[in-house]
Write an enzyme that holds these catalytic residues in place. Structure first.
Site, mmCIF file in Angstrom:
data_model
loop_
_atom_site.group_PDB
_atom_site.id
_atom_site.type_symbol
_atom_site.label_atom_id
_atom_site.label_comp_id
_atom_site.label_asym_id
_atom_site.label_seq_id
_atom_site.Cartn_x
_atom_site.Cartn_y
_atom_site.Cartn_z
ATOM 1 N N ARG A 79 37.850 19.335 -61.573
ATOM 2 C CA ARG A 79 36.616 18.531 -61.637
ATOM 3 C C ARG A 79 35.385 19.424 -61.521
ATOM 4 O O ARG A 79 34.329 19.112 -62.041
ATOM 5 C CB ARG A 79 36.578 17.527 -60.477
ATOM 6 N N ASP B 104 29.176 22.345 -49.680
ATOM 7 C CA ASP B 104 30.190 22.567 -50.720
ATOM 8 C C ASP B 104 30.772 23.976 -50.665
ATOM 9 O O ASP B 104 31.758 24.255 -51.353
ATOM 10 C CB ASP B 104 29.604 22.299 -52.108
ATOM 11 N N ARG C 267 30.323 8.085 -47.489
ATOM 12 C CA ARG C 267 29.336 8.305 -48.568
ATOM 13 C C ARG C 267 28.656 7.001 -48.976
ATOM 14 O O ARG C 267 28.766 6.525 -50.102
ATOM 15 C CB ARG C 267 30.017 8.989 -49.750
ATOM 16 N N CYS D 208 35.211 8.727 -50.210
ATOM 17 C CA CYS D 208 36.318 9.588 -50.627
ATOM 18 C C CYS D 208 36.848 10.270 -49.373
ATOM 19 O O CYS D 208 36.461 9.958 -48.255
ATOM 20 C CB CYS D 208 35.853 10.592 -51.670
ATOM 21 N N LYS E 84 27.758 21.736 -62.319
ATOM 22 C CA LYS E 84 28.339 20.394 -62.447
ATOM 23 C C LYS E 84 27.385 19.344 -61.888
ATOM 24 O O LYS E 84 27.103 18.330 -62.540
ATOM 25 C CB LYS E 84 29.642 20.319 -61.677
ATOM 26 N N ASN E 85 26.853 19.599 -60.676
ATOM 27 C CA ASN E 85 26.062 18.567 -59.987
ATOM 28 C C ASN E 85 24.658 18.440 -60.551
ATOM 29 O O ASN E 85 23.894 17.596 -60.108
ATOM 30 C CB ASN E 85 26.033 18.845 -58.487
HETATM 31 C C1 EPZ Z 1 25.839 15.408 -53.839
HETATM 32 O O1 EPZ Z 1 26.552 14.267 -53.398
HETATM 33 C C2 EPZ Z 1 26.874 16.299 -54.511
HETATM 34 N N1 EPZ Z 1 27.470 15.574 -55.636
HETATM 35 C C3 EPZ Z 1 27.960 16.679 -53.500
HETATM 36 O O2 EPZ Z 1 28.840 17.591 -54.158
HETATM 37 C C4 EPZ Z 1 27.296 17.401 -52.318
HETATM 38 O O3 EPZ Z 1 28.280 17.681 -51.346
HETATM 39 C C5 EPZ Z 1 26.216 16.499 -51.712
HETATM 40 O O4 EPZ Z 1 25.262 16.127 -52.732
HETATM 41 C C6 EPZ Z 1 25.467 17.181 -50.575
HETATM 42 O O5 EPZ Z 1 24.883 18.360 -51.034
HETATM 43 C C7 EPZ Z 1 26.754 15.412 -56.767
HETATM 44 O O6 EPZ Z 1 25.619 15.833 -56.879
HETATM 45 C C8 EPZ Z 1 27.458 14.694 -57.884
HETATM 46 P P1 EPZ Z 1 24.358 12.880 -50.368
HETATM 47 P P2 EPZ Z 1 25.753 12.966 -52.849
HETATM 48 O O7 EPZ Z 1 23.965 11.509 -50.770
HETATM 49 O O8 EPZ Z 1 24.478 12.782 -53.573
HETATM 50 C C9 EPZ Z 1 24.997 10.758 -46.244
HETATM 51 C C10 EPZ Z 1 30.907 18.540 -54.767
HETATM 52 O O9 EPZ Z 1 31.857 19.023 -54.153
HETATM 53 N N2 EPZ Z 1 24.302 9.606 -46.817
HETATM 54 O O10 EPZ Z 1 23.330 13.947 -50.225
HETATM 55 O O11 EPZ Z 1 26.697 11.828 -52.825
HETATM 56 C C11 EPZ Z 1 26.386 10.879 -46.863
HETATM 57 O O12 EPZ Z 1 27.292 10.020 -46.207
HETATM 58 C C12 EPZ Z 1 30.248 17.263 -54.276
HETATM 59 O O13 EPZ Z 1 30.410 19.017 -55.813
HETATM 60 C C13 EPZ Z 1 23.951 8.551 -45.974
HETATM 61 O O14 EPZ Z 1 24.225 8.605 -44.773
HETATM 62 O O15 EPZ Z 1 25.468 13.440 -51.358
HETATM 63 C C14 EPZ Z 1 26.729 12.319 -46.640
HETATM 64 O O16 EPZ Z 1 27.266 12.452 -45.354
HETATM 65 C C15 EPZ Z 1 30.886 16.768 -52.990
HETATM 66 N N3 EPZ Z 1 23.332 7.470 -46.500
HETATM 67 C C16 EPZ Z 1 25.360 13.018 -46.715
HETATM 68 O O17 EPZ Z 1 24.369 11.992 -46.591
HETATM 69 C C17 EPZ Z 1 23.023 7.384 -47.835
HETATM 70 O O18 EPZ Z 1 22.442 6.366 -48.253
HETATM 71 C C18 EPZ Z 1 25.119 13.727 -48.021
HETATM 72 O O19 EPZ Z 1 25.215 12.757 -49.040
HETATM 73 C C19 EPZ Z 1 23.374 8.470 -48.680
HETATM 74 C C20 EPZ Z 1 24.005 9.565 -48.151
#
Ligand code: EPZ
Length: 433
Positions: free
Chosen positions: A412, A320, A133, A128, A34-35
């Site tokens: 989802r 995840d 995020r 969420c 999915k991701n």
């Molecule tokens: C991706 O989300 C995945 N979603 C998430 O999967 C997954 O949990 C996550 O990566 C981490 O592996 C998709 O790819 C669509 P991040 P993403 O930006 O890109 C912090 C699932 O269940 N952060 O790596 O949104 C943020 O708050 C979903 O399939 C900042 O602090 O994740 C979080 O705590 C859930 N500042 C952490 O990094 C920023 O500018 C990881 O976020 C951006 C992120």
């Protein structure tokens, strides 16, 4: 209203009934990731040619992304596991708020829109239940590439100044290895003028899959899967046909844990083992034998004993799979310590597992799980995509029949999970109400 009354209300909603105590056997199929599929779909915005993906999972999020891209003018055709996209004529660069808000990955489209068109108006994705995020890193990177960005009324207005409205290569160091920020900046940089280096990037397999696709489309990306990605900007990208999405490592890990929690021998395929090394190590450590070959993994659980995990960016243990692994630890021998380091609020599945008799104490982002002999079936609710999967796993091992609601989350990220699990011996049915 009592918790039981709330739960019974929940059960009036669509839910799965999961009969506990059935062992699993045979081979269970893993769908495309999915991701990865979601972000690969947004890469279609980078070219006027056709992009065709295969091994795309059949998920509500894929439908959502198709709708968002169509709102920009992209022609989207889905047929079985194939999706064909053509962005030759883009009628808008403003995906609608209500769609972006429901599908975080659609925010990543701001990168290719700026790279291709030089302008974009994209709503800020909401937080969420698992955390705020933010998208600070995404915006920092786009600004470094020359975009002028203002945020008004929850909408990001991004423009590239200059006569040819073309981004310029830059050196960027992310404050945190954000998956989405890495993907957003990467898709903006491939059409920029000059070379970009992006440091402290996410190394997830889905980032590598995106880089591979972009290179198949004529981009010049190197270093994906390492801490530094280098991009030599090109004038334009061409399409790509028949590009296979990588297998979903999170779904594969979920099924391996379904086998472990039911003490069943099960084959899971296809799997790319190196996408799951940290998870495979923890499954071995807690008492599972793994036969790994080029196309899949056969898991044979022995006695399951408690092990500790801490979620980290790839190649560490993936956040995840934290909830599904916690479900497994609830019936392990001994006490495990589970620490969530990626999200600030990803322990909501604890309360539901406790309703099934699990012995868990939470201290901030750390859960101390004391294994019990057997969980007991109960009506439970999945609060997010992976928590819902954890409820299904707990139901498979519980004494009695559980009712798992929160299917809007489950659907989802898991392509027909009940049919796949029933195909290897589970007894799960979907009830409309
Ligand atoms: C991706 O989300 C995945 N979603 C998430 O999967 C997954 O949990 C996550 O990566 C981490 O592996 C998709 O790819 C669509 P991040 P993403 O930006 O890109 C912090 C699932 O269940 N952060 O790596 O949104 C943020 O708050 C979903 O399939 C900042 O602090 O994740 C979080 O705590 C859930 N500042 C952490 O990094 C920023 O500018 C990881 O976020 C951006 C992120």
């Amino acid at each position: 209203m009592t918790a039981a009354a709330i739960a019974s209300q929940e059960i009036l909603k669509p839910h799965l009934t999961v009969a506990g105590g059935h062992s699993l056997g045979g081979t269970i199929r893993v769908s495309g990731a999915k991701n990865s599929a979601l972000v690969l779909m947004t890469a279609s915005l980078l070219t006027a040619d056709t992009l065709e993906l295969c091994n795309v999972p059949d998920l509500t999020d894929i439908g959502g992304m198709s709708e968002i891209l169509a709102s920009l003018g992209v022609k989207v055709e889905r047929q079985a596991d194939r999706v064909r996209l053509n962005a030759a004529v883009l009628s808008s660069s403003e995906p609608p708020y209500e769609l972006v808000n429901s599908l975080r990955a659609s925010f990543f489209s701001i990168g290719p829109l700026l790279g291709r068109l030089g302008h974009a108006k994209v709503p800020l994705p909401g937080g969420c239940r698992i955390g705020a995020r933010p998208v600070v890193e995404h915006i920092r990177g786009l600004k470094a590439l020359g975009a002028v960005i203002q945020v008004e009324h929850g909408i990001i207005h991004a423009n590239v100044p200059g006569p040819n409205k073309r981004l310029k290569g830059a050196s960027i160091i992310l404050d945190c290895p954000s998956v989405g920020a890495t993907e957003t900046i990467l898709m903006a940089a491939v059409l920029a003028e000059g070379t970009s280096t992006i440091e402290n990037v996410a190394q997830e397999p889905e980032v590598q899959d995106l880089a591979n696709l972009l290179n198949r489309m004529g981009a010049r990306v190197s270093g994906a899967g390492s801490p530094v990605i280098t991009v030599e900007g090109v004038e334009s990208l061409h399409g790509c046909l028949d590009y296979p999405v990588i297998p979903d490592r999170i779904e594969a890990g979920t099924f391996l844990m379904a086998a472990a929690i039911t003490r069943s021998r099960l084959r899971v395929e296809p799997v790319v083992p190196e996408h799951l090394n940290a998870v495979l190590q923890k499954l071995r450590d807690c008492g599972c034998h793994l036969d790994i070959d080029a196309t899949g993994i056969t898991i044979t659980p022995k006695e399951i004993t408690a092990v500790d995990i801490t979620t980290q960016p790839f190649p560490g243990f993936p956040t995840d799979l934290q909830a599904p692994f916690m479900a497994l630890m609830t019936t392990a021998r001994g006490t495990s310590v589970i620490t969530e380091r990626i999200y600030e609020n990803r322990m909501q599945h604890v309360g539901e597992l406790q309703r099934m008799g699990a012995s868990i104490r939470v201290d901030g982002n750390t859960a101390i799980v004391e294994g019990v002999f057997r969980l007991s079936a109960a009506p439970v609710k999945g609060s997010d995509l992976r928590a819902s999967a954890a409820m299904v796993l707990a139901g498979l091992a519980a004494d009695g029949t559980s009712k798992v609601s929160g299917l809007q989350h489950l659907d989802r990220g898991y392509d027909d999970i009940e049919a796949k699990l029933n195909g290897v011996g589970a007894v799960i049915s979907r009830q409309a109400s």
